[in-house]
Design a protein around this motif. Structure first.
Motif, short mmCIF file in Angstrom:
data_model
loop_
_atom_site.label_atom_id
_atom_site.label_comp_id
_atom_site.label_asym_id
_atom_site.label_seq_id
_atom_site.Cartn_x
_atom_site.Cartn_y
_atom_site.Cartn_z
N VAL A 1 -0.34 49.37 -22.09
CA VAL A 1 -0.42 48.17 -21.24
C VAL A 1 0.98 47.54 -21.18
O VAL A 1 1.51 47.24 -20.11
CB VAL A 1 -1.45 47.16 -21.79
CG1 VAL A 1 -1.37 45.83 -21.04
CG2 VAL A 1 -2.86 47.73 -21.70
N ASP A 2 1.60 47.42 -22.36
CA ASP A 2 2.96 46.85 -22.41
C ASP A 2 3.95 47.70 -21.62
O ASP A 2 4.91 47.20 -21.05
CB ASP A 2 3.43 46.72 -23.86
CG ASP A 2 2.75 45.57 -24.59
OD1 ASP A 2 2.05 44.79 -23.92
OD2 ASP A 2 2.89 45.47 -25.83
N ALA A 3 3.69 49.03 -21.61
CA ALA A 3 4.60 49.93 -20.88
C ALA A 3 4.36 49.86 -19.37
O ALA A 3 5.09 50.48 -18.61
CB ALA A 3 4.42 51.36 -21.38
N GLY A 4 3.33 49.13 -18.96
CA GLY A 4 3.07 48.95 -17.54
C GLY A 4 2.29 50.09 -16.90
O GLY A 4 2.20 50.19 -15.68
N TRP A 5 1.68 50.98 -17.72
CA TRP A 5 0.93 52.10 -17.16
C TRP A 5 -0.40 51.64 -16.56
O TRP A 5 -0.86 52.17 -15.57
CB TRP A 5 0.60 53.15 -18.23
CG TRP A 5 1.78 53.82 -18.85
CD1 TRP A 5 3.11 53.56 -18.63
CD2 TRP A 5 1.74 54.88 -19.82
NE1 TRP A 5 3.89 54.38 -19.39
CE2 TRP A 5 3.08 55.20 -20.13
CE3 TRP A 5 0.72 55.57 -20.46
CZ2 TRP A 5 3.40 56.20 -21.05
CZ3 TRP A 5 1.03 56.55 -21.37
CH2 TRP A 5 2.37 56.87 -21.66
N VAL A 6 -1.02 50.66 -17.22
CA VAL A 6 -2.32 50.14 -16.76
C VAL A 6 -2.32 48.62 -16.91
O VAL A 6 -1.55 48.07 -17.69
CB VAL A 6 -3.50 50.73 -17.59
CG1 VAL A 6 -3.68 52.21 -17.33
CG2 VAL A 6 -3.33 50.46 -19.07
N PRO A 7 -3.22 47.93 -16.16
CA PRO A 7 -3.24 46.46 -16.27
C PRO A 7 -3.79 45.98 -17.62
O PRO A 7 -4.49 46.72 -18.31
CB PRO A 7 -4.20 46.03 -15.15
CG PRO A 7 -4.63 47.25 -14.43
CD PRO A 7 -4.15 48.45 -15.17
N TYR A 8 -3.47 44.74 -17.92
CA TYR A 8 -3.90 44.14 -19.19
C TYR A 8 -5.43 44.16 -19.35
O TYR A 8 -5.95 44.26 -20.47
CB TYR A 8 -3.37 42.70 -19.28
CG TYR A 8 -3.98 41.90 -20.40
CD1 TYR A 8 -3.75 42.23 -21.73
CD2 TYR A 8 -4.84 40.84 -20.13
CE1 TYR A 8 -4.33 41.52 -22.76
CE2 TYR A 8 -5.42 40.11 -21.15
CZ TYR A 8 -5.17 40.46 -22.46
OH TYR A 8 -5.77 39.76 -23.48
N SER A 9 -6.14 44.11 -18.21
CA SER A 9 -7.61 44.06 -18.29
C SER A 9 -8.18 45.33 -18.94
O SER A 9 -9.33 45.36 -19.33
CB SER A 9 -8.21 43.88 -16.89
OG SER A 9 -7.77 44.92 -16.03
N TYR A 10 -7.36 46.38 -19.10
CA TYR A 10 -7.83 47.61 -19.74
C TYR A 10 -7.69 47.55 -21.27
O TYR A 10 -8.19 48.41 -21.97
CB TYR A 10 -6.99 48.81 -19.26
CG TYR A 10 -7.31 49.33 -17.88
CD1 TYR A 10 -7.47 48.49 -16.80
CD2 TYR A 10 -7.42 50.70 -17.65
CE1 TYR A 10 -7.75 48.97 -15.53
CE2 TYR A 10 -7.70 51.20 -16.38
CZ TYR A 10 -7.86 50.32 -15.33
OH TYR A 10 -8.12 50.82 -14.08
N GLN A 11 -6.95 46.57 -21.76
CA GLN A 11 -6.58 46.60 -23.18
C GLN A 11 -7.74 46.31 -24.12
O GLN A 11 -8.46 45.34 -23.98
CB GLN A 11 -5.46 45.59 -23.44
CG GLN A 11 -4.92 45.66 -24.87
CD GLN A 11 -3.76 44.72 -25.06
OE1 GLN A 11 -2.86 44.65 -24.23
NE2 GLN A 11 -3.77 43.99 -26.16
#
Ligand code: FAD
Length: 321
Positions: A240-250
Motif C-alpha cells: 500500500v505504501d509502495a502505491g501498488w494498491v489503495p489503502y482500502s486494501y490494507q
C-alpha cells in the motif's frame, strides 16, 4: 450484575446499519439490562427495524444534520442527554472515523476518559473493563473505567453480530444543542470507492498479497484468485505504501481487521502489525519462499514456494474445475 443502560453509536449507510454497530449491540446486551442506540441523521426510521432485531429498544436520533460532520453535533447531543440525567451508564462506539470523532469530543464534554481500541469488554462490579491488545497483539492491557459514563471504542470484528428477533426499535428525538462555529464543518462531497466483489472486511475468503509479489503488476494474480474464489483482495502495508494498491486494501493494525473463513497470504512475511488484522481468520494459508517467515507460525497450511509459480498453478487448477 449488569449495568442498567448502555448506548451504542449507530452508524449506517444508505439505510443499512454498519456491521460494527450490530457486533457491538451483541456484546452490549450481555452487559446491560437495556440497550439503546444514538444516531446522527434523519433516516432513523429506516434503520429502527435492523437495530431492534439486534436488541436495541430505542434509537435516539438527532434528525437531519444538514450535511454536518457527525462528531460535533452527535457528541454535543449525547453529552447534553447525559448531563440532563436521561443518558446511559456507558457509551460504546465502533473504532471508525466518526466513532473516534464522537468519542473524543464526548470525552472532553463530559470530562470522562475513553477506553480505546478494545477487543473485549467485561464488567467488574458496576465498572466496565476494556481489553486492548498492544505491541502488535502480543500483550493485552485491561483498562477499568472508574468514572461514569464509561466511553469505549470497540475494534471491528471483536464480537459476532447476533439477531434477537426483537421488533423495531422505538425512534426518540435527541436534541442537538447549539454548537456555534464548532459545528460549521460540512461534508461537501462523498467518494465511494468502486468495488465489484465482497467487501474486504466482510468477505468469507480473503486473498492478500505482499512485497513478495515483486512488482505492482503481479497483484493481478491476487485479484484473479480472489475473483475465482468469490473473495476479496487484500494487501500488506508494504505494498500500500509502495502505491501498488489503495489503502482500502490494507489489512492490519493500521488497516482493516478481517476474520474470513479462509485467508490466503501470498508473499507476506507476517509482521505483527499485519497479523493483528488477520489472525482471527478461521483457516490461514501462507505462501512464502522463506520457510522461516513468521506468517508460517500462525498458518494452518504453509506452502514454501515462489508466489510466481504457486499462484498461477493454483489459478489454473481452480479454473479447470
Ligand atoms: P515484507 O516484510 O518485506 O515481506 C515480504 C515477504 O515475501 C518475505 O517474507 C519474503 O520471504 C517473501 N517473498 C519474497 N519473494 C517471494 C516470492 N517470490 N515468493 C514467495 N514469497 C516471497 N503492515 C501491514 O501489513 N498492515 C498494517 O496495518 C501495518 N501497520 C503498521 C503500523 C505501524 C505503526 C508500523 C510500524 C508498521 C505497520 N505495518 C503494517 C508494517 C509491517 O511492520 C511490515 O513492514 C509489513 O507488514 C511488511 O509487508 P510484507 O509482508 O508485504 O513485506
Amino acid at each position: 450484575m449488569a449495568l442498567s443502560k448502555i448506548w451504542v453509536y449507530a452508524q449506517a449507510t444508505d439505510g443499512k446499519v454498519a456491521t460494527i454497530t450490530l457486533e457491538i449491540l451483541a456484546k452490549a446486551r450481555q452487559l446491560a439490562d437495556t440497550v439503546e442506540c444514538f444516531y446522527g441523521g434523519a433516516d432513523a426510521d429506516a434503520i429502527a427495524a435492523q437495530l431492534g432485531a439486534h436488541g436495541a429498544t430505542t434509537v435516539h436520533a438527532t434528525g437531519d444534520l444538514g450535511g454536518a460532520l457527525q462528531g460535533v453535533p452527535v457528541a454535543a447531543a449525547v453529552a447534553a442527554a447525559i448531563q440532563g440525567g436521561s443518558g446511559p451508564d456507558a457509551v460504546l462506539l465502533g473504532t471508525t472515523y466518526d466513532g473516534r470523532d464522537v468519542a473524543g469530543r464526548l470525552s472532553v464534554a463530559l470530562d470522562a476518559p475513553v477506553i480505546t481500541n478494545v477487543v473485549d469488554v467485561e464488567l467488574d462490579g458496576d465498572a466496565l473493563v476494556g481489553t486492548e491488545p498492544v505491541f502488535g497483539g502480543t500483550t493485552n492491557v485491561k483498562t477499568k473505567g472508574t468514572k461514569a459514563p464509561a466511553i469505549v471504542l470497540v475494534r471491528p470484528k471483536s464480537f459476532a453480530a447476533e439477531e434477537t428477533g426483537g421488533g423495531a426499535a422505538q425512534v426518540a428525538s435527541l436534541e442537538v444543542p447549539d454548537t456555534g462555529a464548532a459545528g460549521a464543518a460540512r461534508i461537501t462531497n462523498r467518494h465511494v470507492e468502486e468495488a465489484s466483489g465482497p467487501k474486504l472486511d466482510e468477505a468469507g475468503i480473503v486473498v492478500a498479497g505482499g512485497r513478495g509479489l515483486g512488482e505492482s503488476e503481479k497483484f493481478e494474480m491476487i485479484e484473479q484468485l480472489a475473483k475465482i474464489l468469490r473473495g476479496a483482495p487484500g494487501a500488506s502495508r508494504a505494498i500500500v505504501d509502495a502505491g501498488w494498491v489503495p489503502y482500502s486494501y490494507q489489512v492490519g493494525q493500521t488497516g482493516k481487521v478481517v476474520k474470513p473463513s479462509v485467508y490466503i497470504a501470498a508473499g507476506i512475511s507476517g509482521a505483527t502489525q499485519h497479523m493483528v488484522g488477520m489472525k482471527g481468520s478461521k483457516n490461514i494459508i501462507a505462501i512464502n519462499k522463506d520457510p522461516e517467515a513468521p506468517i508460517f507460525g500462525i498458518a494452518d497450511l504453509g506452502i514454501v514456494g515462489d508466489v510466481h509459480k504457486v499462484l498461477p498453478k493454483l489459478i489454473e487448477a481452480l479454473q479447470a474445475r
